[in-house]
Each structure stands twice: as C-alpha cells, then as structure tokens.
Design a protein around this motif. Structure first.
Motif, PDB file in Angstrom:
ATOM      1  N   GLN A   1       3.346  10.646  -3.209  1.00 20.85           N
ATOM      2  CA  GLN A   1       3.114   9.211  -3.055  1.00 20.85           C
ATOM      3  C   GLN A   1       4.394   8.645  -2.437  1.00 20.85           C
ATOM      4  O   GLN A   1       5.467   8.775  -3.045  1.00 20.85           O
ATOM      5  CB  GLN A   1       2.837   8.579  -4.420  1.00 20.85           C
ATOM      6  CG  GLN A   1       2.490   7.097  -4.330  1.00 20.85           C
ATOM      7  CD  GLN A   1       1.981   6.532  -5.643  1.00 20.85           C
ATOM      8  OE1 GLN A   1       2.420   6.937  -6.707  1.00 20.85           O
ATOM      9  NE2 GLN A   1       1.047   5.600  -5.573  1.00 20.85           N
ATOM     10  N   ASP A   2       4.275   8.121  -1.254  1.00 21.18           N
ATOM     11  CA  ASP A   2       5.447   7.635  -0.507  1.00 21.18           C
ATOM     12  C   ASP A   2       6.552   8.696  -0.481  1.00 21.18           C
ATOM     13  O   ASP A   2       7.725   8.382  -0.677  1.00 21.18           O
ATOM     14  CB  ASP A   2       5.958   6.322  -1.109  1.00 21.18           C
ATOM     15  CG  ASP A   2       4.896   5.227  -1.039  1.00 21.18           C
ATOM     16  OD1 ASP A   2       4.101   5.240  -0.079  1.00 21.18           O
ATOM     17  OD2 ASP A   2       4.827   4.399  -1.950  1.00 21.18           O
TER      18      ASP A   2
ATOM     19  N   MET B   1       0.841  -1.197   0.000  1.00 28.18           N
ATOM     20  CA  MET B   1       0.000   0.000   0.000  1.00 28.18           C
ATOM     21  C   MET B   1       0.877   1.249   0.000  1.00 28.18           C
ATOM     22  O   MET B   1       1.739   1.406   0.865  1.00 28.18           O
ATOM     23  CB  MET B   1      -0.877   0.030   1.276  1.00 28.18           C
ATOM     24  CG  MET B   1      -2.049  -0.919   1.236  1.00 28.18           C
ATOM     25  SD  MET B   1      -3.366  -0.334   0.144  1.00 28.18           S
ATOM     26  CE  MET B   1      -4.042   1.016   1.118  1.00 28.18           C
ATOM     27  N   SER B   2       0.657   2.117  -0.979  1.00 29.46           N
ATOM     28  CA  SER B   2       1.443   3.342  -1.010  1.00 29.46           C
ATOM     29  C   SER B   2       0.661   4.442  -0.298  1.00 29.46           C
ATOM     30  O   SER B   2      -0.568   4.410  -0.246  1.00 29.46           O
ATOM     31  CB  SER B   2       1.732   3.740  -2.451  1.00 29.46           C
ATOM     32  OG  SER B   2       0.544   4.135  -3.084  1.00 29.46           O
ATOM     33  N   GLU B   3       1.402   5.385   0.264  1.00 24.96           N
ATOM     34  CA  GLU B   3       0.749   6.455   1.010  1.00 24.96           C
ATOM     35  C   GLU B   3       0.656   7.732   0.177  1.00 24.96           C
ATOM     36  O   GLU B   3       1.665   8.263  -0.273  1.00 24.96           O
ATOM     37  CB  GLU B   3       1.529   6.732   2.303  1.00 24.96           C
ATOM     38  CG  GLU B   3       0.668   7.478   3.315  1.00 24.96           C
ATOM     39  CD  GLU B   3       1.514   7.939   4.492  1.00 24.96           C
ATOM     40  OE1 GLU B   3       1.248   9.043   5.007  1.00 24.96           O
ATOM     41  OE2 GLU B   3       2.450   7.198   4.885  1.00 24.96           O
ATOM     42  N   ILE B   4      -0.577   8.199  -0.034  1.00 24.83           N
ATOM     43  CA  ILE B   4      -0.843   9.396  -0.827  1.00 24.83           C
ATOM     44  C   ILE B   4      -1.154  10.552   0.131  1.00 24.83           C
ATOM     45  O   ILE B   4      -1.939  10.382   1.076  1.00 24.83           O
ATOM     46  CB  ILE B   4      -2.090   9.183  -1.715  1.00 24.83           C
ATOM     47  CG1 ILE B   4      -1.926   7.979  -2.649  1.00 24.83           C
ATOM     48  CG2 ILE B   4      -2.446  10.440  -2.485  1.00 24.83           C
ATOM     49  CD1 ILE B   4      -1.058   8.215  -3.837  1.00 24.83           C
ATOM     50  N   ALA B   5      -0.569  11.703  -0.121  1.00 26.11           N
ATOM     51  CA  ALA B   5      -0.913  12.897   0.671  1.00 26.11           C
ATOM     52  C   ALA B   5      -0.981  14.106  -0.260  1.00 26.11           C
ATOM     53  O   ALA B   5      -0.345  14.114  -1.325  1.00 26.11           O
ATOM     54  CB  ALA B   5       0.139  13.119   1.759  1.00 26.11           C
TER      55      ALA B   5
END
Lengths: 152, 152
Positions: free
Chosen positions: B61-62, B1-5
């Motif tokens: 993303q990441d 799972m990649s982290e999107i902010a």
C-alpha cells in the motif's frame, strides 16, 4: 512370508493407483476408472514425477501394488524457514486393510520427511473419515487445524 | 487514495514478511525477528523463489508491504488429475486490518489458482483462529476437512 516394498511410483502403476483412489466412498464419484487409464492421469503423473518437491509412492506386496500416498515438500518462511512435508491421497487396497500396511507406509513417509529436513508433517482428511482420524491419532498426529476447500 | 498492489515477493521483502508472521498470537513464539533477518529466512526464501510451483506474494500500500501469502501449486492424480492451489502463511499488517485488504489478497490468490488451472483451492487454519474462520467462510471456503500436524 510376503515381501513388502515401498518405492517411487512409475508410469505403469497409474492404473493401480487410480483403482485405489476410486475404491473409496468419496473417491468413487470423482474418479474415472476406464482402462487404459484416462490421459488426465498420465498427464498428472508426469507433472508430479517431474517436480523435485513431489514424491508419489506405492507400496507393493509380492509385486502387487497395495498402497499409495503422495508427498509434497513445501519450503516456506514461517516457523523460522521450516520445510513442511505434506501427505495427500493415502490409500490401501480394500482387500489389504487391517494389516497395518497403512501404518508402515506412513512411517516410511514420515522418515522421508525427516530425511528432507522437514520440521513438520501435515495432512488433511475429510471430516467423515472416522477410521482415518483414529489412524492419524495413533500415529501421533494432532488435529489442531481446520481444512478449508474451495472448488473452482 | 492509496495505491494497492500485489506482486511476487523479493529478497528485500523478507524482513517485512517475517515481521508480519511474528506479529500474531501464534507466530510470536516461533519466529526470530532479529535485524537483519536471520539467515534461515533468506535460505527459505531462495528455496521458495526457485520453485516454479511456489509463489510467495506481498501486497503493498503506497509502497509499504502490508500483506503476504504463499501459494503452492500441487499436481496430483486424485480428482481426475486435478492440480490444487494451496495457500499458507496469510497475514495482513496488524495496523491495516479491517480494511478488506485480506479479502483483496485472497481474491487475487484464487485468481492465480484459476489461471494455473487448479480445480480446487485449499488451506488450513488453526482451530483457535475464530476471526480467520469467519474470513474464509465469507470467501466461500467450506470447512470440510480436519488438518493434522506432526512435529518432527
């Protein structure tokens, strides 16, 4: 000889500006022309007036307000950090159309953009405004973009 | 799972933003991708960042910047004193397209406009960007306007 002037709008011009916004096939349905002007307009006027990147202007003829437009100066990174001048809410009083007042007001607006160092002037106009399209074509604008709107 | 902010852009993001502006059929010819970024971009960044009515955003993303857009909140008298949210310079990194990141970023931008009390969101896109037209149609935008530009 009538005397034409273009200047920054003042609070006392709100009623005349709103009347011009409303005296228009599209504007009629969406403005409130009650007198004195509704508080929503005074509130918006103060927000525009307080913003150093906005310039709401009126054109007067012998002291009567006969035109208006709103300029917004938008800094941005694209086009090598170019500032854009955006023009909105262009109106000429219906009984004063056909006298090139709109052209004079737009030439003034373009000069303001130049003075602020803008690399480009942009505006959108409703697809239904065929007269406006001819007007902007004549001023040298190119219809290169599609303008999308989303109501909230 | 990649982290999107999604967050407000910082000075350190300029190179990544300019790279995305340039990695585009229209942007290629008009941007300067020298490293470190040319001073024109830092100057524009500071002007945008200092303006309370502008919000330049990046999506990460990441931790890698993979998207950007610029929001401008424009007060005005028309539409009963409505504020408009304007979106410019929307880009997603070319190797991250097709993953709905643009949609996520636009939904975030629309939510920002709502939070600022905007009555409308507007943007223009070049006539040649057929993929962008489908993208904005899908988001519910209506192509009601023609976008005119004048180079200075």
């Amino acid at each position: 000889m009538s005397e034409i002037a273009i200047r920054r709008a003042e609070e006392g011009d709100i009623a005349a500006i709103v009347a011009m916004l409303a005296d228009d096939p599209l504007g009629r349905a969406r403005e409130d022309t009650s007198e004195p002007p509704a508080e929503c307009y005074a509130k918006a006027f103060r927000a525009v007036d307080a913003d150093p990147n906005q310039l709401l202007a009126v054109m007067t003829q012998d002291g009567r307000v006969v035109g208006t437009l709103q300029l917004t100066f938008i800094a941005g990174l694209s086009h090598k950090g170019a500032t854009r001048g955006q023009i909105e809410a262009v109106r000429v009083a219906s009984d004063r159309r056909g006298a090139r007042l709109g052209q004079r007001m737009m030439e003034w607006a373009i000069a303001q953009c130049r003075a602020r160092g803008c690399a480009q002037v942009q505006l959108t106009t409703d697809r239904s405004r065929a007269d406006a399209h001819r007007f902007y074509d004549r001023l040298g604008f190119k219809p290169t973009h599609i303008g999308y709107k989303l109501g909230l």
